[in-house]
Design a protein around this motif. Structure first.
Motif, PDB file in Angstrom:
ATOM      1  N   ALA A  84       0.815  -1.217   0.000  1.00 12.52           N
ATOM      2  CA  ALA A  84       0.000   0.000   0.000  1.00 12.52           C
ATOM      3  C   ALA A  84       0.846   1.264   0.000  1.00 12.52           C
ATOM      4  O   ALA A  84       0.404   2.302  -0.482  1.00 12.52           O
ATOM      5  CB  ALA A  84      -0.950  -0.004   1.198  1.00 12.52           C
ATOM      6  N   MET A  85       2.064   1.164   0.530  1.00  9.72           N
ATOM      7  CA  MET A  85       2.903   2.364   0.511  1.00  9.72           C
ATOM      8  C   MET A  85       3.177   2.827  -0.916  1.00  9.72           C
ATOM      9  O   MET A  85       3.297   4.019  -1.177  1.00  9.72           O
ATOM     10  CB  MET A  85       4.195   2.150   1.304  1.00  9.72           C
ATOM     11  CG  MET A  85       5.240   1.321   0.630  1.00  9.72           C
ATOM     12  SD  MET A  85       6.737   1.208   1.609  1.00  9.72           S
ATOM     13  CE  MET A  85       6.483  -0.372   2.342  1.00  9.72           C
ATOM     14  N   PHE A  86       3.237   1.889  -1.846  1.00  9.03           N
ATOM     15  CA  PHE A  86       3.467   2.257  -3.244  1.00  9.03           C
ATOM     16  C   PHE A  86       2.213   2.838  -3.878  1.00  9.03           C
ATOM     17  O   PHE A  86       2.300   3.673  -4.781  1.00  9.03           O
ATOM     18  CB  PHE A  86       4.016   1.048  -4.012  1.00  9.03           C
ATOM     19  CG  PHE A  86       5.353   0.611  -3.475  1.00  9.03           C
ATOM     20  CD1 PHE A  86       6.516   1.272  -3.847  1.00  9.03           C
ATOM     21  CD2 PHE A  86       5.445  -0.408  -2.541  1.00  9.03           C
ATOM     22  CE1 PHE A  86       7.741   0.912  -3.320  1.00  9.03           C
ATOM     23  CE2 PHE A  86       6.674  -0.780  -2.009  1.00  9.03           C
ATOM     24  CZ  PHE A  86       7.825  -0.114  -2.398  1.00  9.03           C
ATOM     25  N   ASP A  87       1.053   2.433  -3.381  1.00 12.16           N
ATOM     26  CA  ASP A  87      -0.196   3.057  -3.820  1.00 12.16           C
ATOM     27  C   ASP A  87      -0.247   4.503  -3.324  1.00 12.16           C
ATOM     28  O   ASP A  87      -0.706   5.402  -4.039  1.00 12.16           O
ATOM     29  CB  ASP A  87      -1.403   2.268  -3.303  1.00 12.16           C
ATOM     30  CG  ASP A  87      -1.406   0.826  -3.811  1.00 12.16           C
ATOM     31  OD1 ASP A  87      -0.865   0.572  -4.906  1.00 12.16           O
ATOM     32  OD2 ASP A  87      -1.931  -0.045  -3.091  1.00 12.16           O
ATOM     33  N   TYR A  88       0.224   4.719  -2.098  1.00 10.93           N
ATOM     34  CA  TYR A  88       0.299   6.082  -1.565  1.00 10.93           C
ATOM     35  C   TYR A  88       1.229   6.932  -2.437  1.00 10.93           C
ATOM     36  O   TYR A  88       0.910   8.082  -2.779  1.00 10.93           O
ATOM     37  CB  TYR A  88       0.793   6.063  -0.114  1.00 10.93           C
ATOM     38  CG  TYR A  88       1.038   7.440   0.447  1.00 10.93           C
ATOM     39  CD1 TYR A  88      -0.017   8.277   0.766  1.00 10.93           C
ATOM     40  CD2 TYR A  88       2.335   7.914   0.628  1.00 10.93           C
ATOM     41  CE1 TYR A  88       0.199   9.551   1.266  1.00 10.93           C
ATOM     42  CE2 TYR A  88       2.563   9.184   1.131  1.00 10.93           C
ATOM     43  CZ  TYR A  88       1.491  10.002   1.442  1.00 10.93           C
ATOM     44  OH  TYR A  88       1.717  11.259   1.929  1.00 10.93           O
ATOM     45  N   ALA A 156      11.769   5.524  -6.376  1.00 12.65           N
ATOM     46  CA  ALA A 156      10.557   5.914  -7.099  1.00 12.65           C
ATOM     47  C   ALA A 156      10.285   7.401  -6.932  1.00 12.65           C
ATOM     48  O   ALA A 156       9.887   8.077  -7.894  1.00 12.65           O
ATOM     49  CB  ALA A 156       9.370   5.084  -6.606  1.00 12.65           C
ATOM     50  N   GLN A 157      10.527   7.932  -5.739  1.00 12.96           N
ATOM     51  CA  GLN A 157      10.293   9.365  -5.499  1.00 12.96           C
ATOM     52  C   GLN A 157      11.196  10.216  -6.383  1.00 12.96           C
ATOM     53  O   GLN A 157      10.741  11.187  -7.007  1.00 12.96           O
ATOM     54  CB  GLN A 157      10.549   9.699  -4.033  1.00 12.96           C
ATOM     55  CG  GLN A 157       9.532   9.116  -3.097  1.00 12.96           C
ATOM     56  CD  GLN A 157       9.896   9.323  -1.656  1.00 12.96           C
ATOM     57  OE1 GLN A 157      10.098  10.450  -1.217  1.00 12.96           O
ATOM     58  NE2 GLN A 157       9.980   8.240  -0.897  1.00 12.96           N
ATOM     59  N   THR A 158      12.453   9.858  -6.429  1.00 18.23           N
ATOM     60  CA  THR A 158      13.402  10.620  -7.235  1.00 18.23           C
ATOM     61  C   THR A 158      13.087  10.487  -8.717  1.00 18.23           C
ATOM     62  O   THR A 158      13.077  11.475  -9.461  1.00 18.23           O
ATOM     63  CB  THR A 158      14.842  10.157  -6.938  1.00 18.23           C
ATOM     64  OG1 THR A 158      15.080  10.316  -5.538  1.00 18.23           O
ATOM     65  CG2 THR A 158      15.857  10.964  -7.709  1.00 18.23           C
ATOM     66  N   HIS A 171       5.963   0.851 -11.217  1.00 25.25           N
ATOM     67  CA  HIS A 171       7.135  -0.004 -11.430  1.00 25.25           C
ATOM     68  C   HIS A 171       7.704  -0.475 -10.093  1.00 25.25           C
ATOM     69  O   HIS A 171       8.044  -1.650  -9.930  1.00 25.25           O
ATOM     70  CB  HIS A 171       8.214   0.736 -12.225  1.00 25.25           C
ATOM     71  CG  HIS A 171       7.790   1.128 -13.607  1.00 25.25           C
ATOM     72  ND1 HIS A 171       7.315   0.223 -14.534  1.00 25.25           N
ATOM     73  CD2 HIS A 171       7.770   2.333 -14.220  1.00 25.25           C
ATOM     74  CE1 HIS A 171       7.021   0.858 -15.658  1.00 25.25           C
ATOM     75  NE2 HIS A 171       7.293   2.142 -15.488  1.00 25.25           N
ATOM     76  N   ALA A 172       7.803   0.435  -9.151  1.00 25.64           N
ATOM     77  CA  ALA A 172       8.333   0.079  -7.832  1.00 25.64           C
ATOM     78  C   ALA A 172       7.396  -0.897  -7.119  1.00 25.64           C
ATOM     79  O   ALA A 172       7.862  -1.824  -6.446  1.00 25.64           O
ATOM     80  CB  ALA A 172       8.545   1.335  -6.985  1.00 25.64           C
ATOM     81  N   ARG A 173       6.100  -0.713  -7.279  1.00 18.46           N
ATOM     82  CA  ARG A 173       5.146  -1.629  -6.641  1.00 18.46           C
ATOM     83  C   ARG A 173       5.307  -3.038  -7.187  1.00 18.46           C
ATOM     84  O   ARG A 173       5.302  -4.018  -6.426  1.00 18.46           O
ATOM     85  CB  ARG A 173       3.708  -1.151  -6.839  1.00 18.46           C
ATOM     86  CG  ARG A 173       2.712  -1.951  -5.997  1.00 18.46           C
ATOM     87  CD  ARG A 173       1.272  -1.540  -6.319  1.00 18.46           C
ATOM     88  NE  ARG A 173       0.335  -1.889  -5.285  1.00 18.46           N
ATOM     89  CZ  ARG A 173      -0.107  -3.111  -5.024  1.00 18.46           C
ATOM     90  NH1 ARG A 173       0.347  -4.151  -5.714  1.00 18.46           N
ATOM     91  NH2 ARG A 173      -0.981  -3.330  -4.059  1.00 18.46           N
ATOM     92  N   GLU A 177       6.343  -6.332  -5.065  1.00 21.11           N
ATOM     93  CA  GLU A 177       5.586  -7.586  -5.010  1.00 21.11           C
ATOM     94  C   GLU A 177       6.522  -8.791  -5.118  1.00 21.11           C
ATOM     95  O   GLU A 177       6.371  -9.770  -4.379  1.00 21.11           O
ATOM     96  CB  GLU A 177       4.541  -7.635  -6.120  1.00 21.11           C
ATOM     97  CG  GLU A 177       3.372  -6.701  -5.906  1.00 21.11           C
ATOM     98  CD  GLU A 177       2.415  -6.648  -7.100  1.00 21.11           C
ATOM     99  OE1 GLU A 177       2.662  -7.337  -8.122  1.00 21.11           O
ATOM    100  OE2 GLU A 177       1.422  -5.916  -7.012  1.00 21.11           O
ATOM    101  N   VAL A 178       7.490  -8.703  -6.009  1.00 22.08           N
ATOM    102  CA  VAL A 178       8.453  -9.795  -6.180  1.00 22.08           C
ATOM    103  C   VAL A 178       9.268  -9.972  -4.896  1.00 22.08           C
ATOM    104  O   VAL A 178       9.439 -11.091  -4.402  1.00 22.08           O
ATOM    105  CB  VAL A 178       9.375  -9.535  -7.396  1.00 22.08           C
ATOM    106  CG1 VAL A 178      10.499 -10.563  -7.464  1.00 22.08           C
ATOM    107  CG2 VAL A 178       8.564  -9.522  -8.685  1.00 22.08           C
ATOM    108  N   LEU A 179       9.758  -8.870  -4.356  1.00 19.52           N
ATOM    109  CA  LEU A 179      10.558  -8.935  -3.129  1.00 19.52           C
ATOM    110  C   LEU A 179       9.744  -9.462  -1.943  1.00 19.52           C
ATOM    111  O   LEU A 179      10.218 -10.296  -1.168  1.00 19.52           O
ATOM    112  CB  LEU A 179      11.129  -7.562  -2.787  1.00 19.52           C
ATOM    113  CG  LEU A 179      12.240  -7.041  -3.680  1.00 19.52           C
ATOM    114  CD1 LEU A 179      12.544  -5.579  -3.342  1.00 19.52           C
ATOM    115  CD2 LEU A 179      13.479  -7.894  -3.531  1.00 19.52           C
TER     116      LEU A 179
END
Length: 192
Positions: A84-88, A156-158, A171-173, A177-179
């Motif tokens: 969810a942090m990546f959704d944020y 992702a932020q940068t 992409h980061a999300r 998921e893989v990690l």
């Protein structure tokens, strides 16, 4: 108008200006004019520009922490809370005001000349890793997952700030998921 109201207005105005143009390019006169306060009142509330900068950093930290936590709490399962942090991030990156992470930006701009800014940026980033560490532990993942996910989020932020799109969050999300799935499948996860 109370002193708290004036203080809040100055911080909000500085937040907007610093986010849009950077900290060093905004002078006290411009801030005073934009906030609609006298220079005397500005200096009564904040004896120096560095005190305003620190107040803005505190505001950014609170906004980030509250926004992230609210989004994470919407997810039901521990695995979903990690993602969810990546959704944020995707929501944040899509805002017109997004200019990248204020802590990365302020560290790049002032970290070499302001130990206070550098230290606050470090503490903010450390608190994020601790937060992600708690989410990882709740999911039963090994402790090394937290810094891995944090690095993905920071990158992702940068990337989003430079590219000017929110694509980096997706992409980061997917990488997260893989990690996460690999970490949750490791036999050592209970020992983590």
């Amino acid at each position: 108008m109370t002193s708290d109201d004036v203080r809040t207005r100055i911080i909000a105005t500085a937040d907007d200006l610093y986010n849009a143009r950077g900290i060093q390019s905004v002078g006290m006169d411009e801030l005073r004019t934009a906030a609609g306060v006298s220079l005397k009142k500005l200096y009564q509330e904040f004896p120096s520009k560095s005190s305003i900068v620190m107040a803005v950093l505190e505001r950014w930290h609170a906004s980030w922490t509250e926004g992230l936590d609210a989004r994470v709490r919407q997810a039901d399962a521990p695995r979903d809370r990690l993602l969810a942090m990546f959704d944020y991030l995707a929501e944040w990156f899509g805002q017109d005001s997004f200019r990248g992470c204020g802590f990365i930006n302020s560290f790049a701009e002032l970290g070499a000349v302001s130990p206070d800014v550098a230290e606050y940026a470090r503490k903010h980033k450390e608190s994020f890793q601790v937060y992600v560490g708690h989410l990882a532990a709740d999911a039963g993942a090994p402790s090394d997952l937290a810094p891995q996910l944090s690095i993905l989020a920071e990158g992702a932020q940068t990337t989003a700030a430079i590219a000017g799109t929110s694509d980096a969050a997706g992409h980061a999300r997917r990488a997260a998921e893989v990690l996460v799935d690999a970490a949750l499948m490791r036999p050592s996860r209970r020992a983590g």
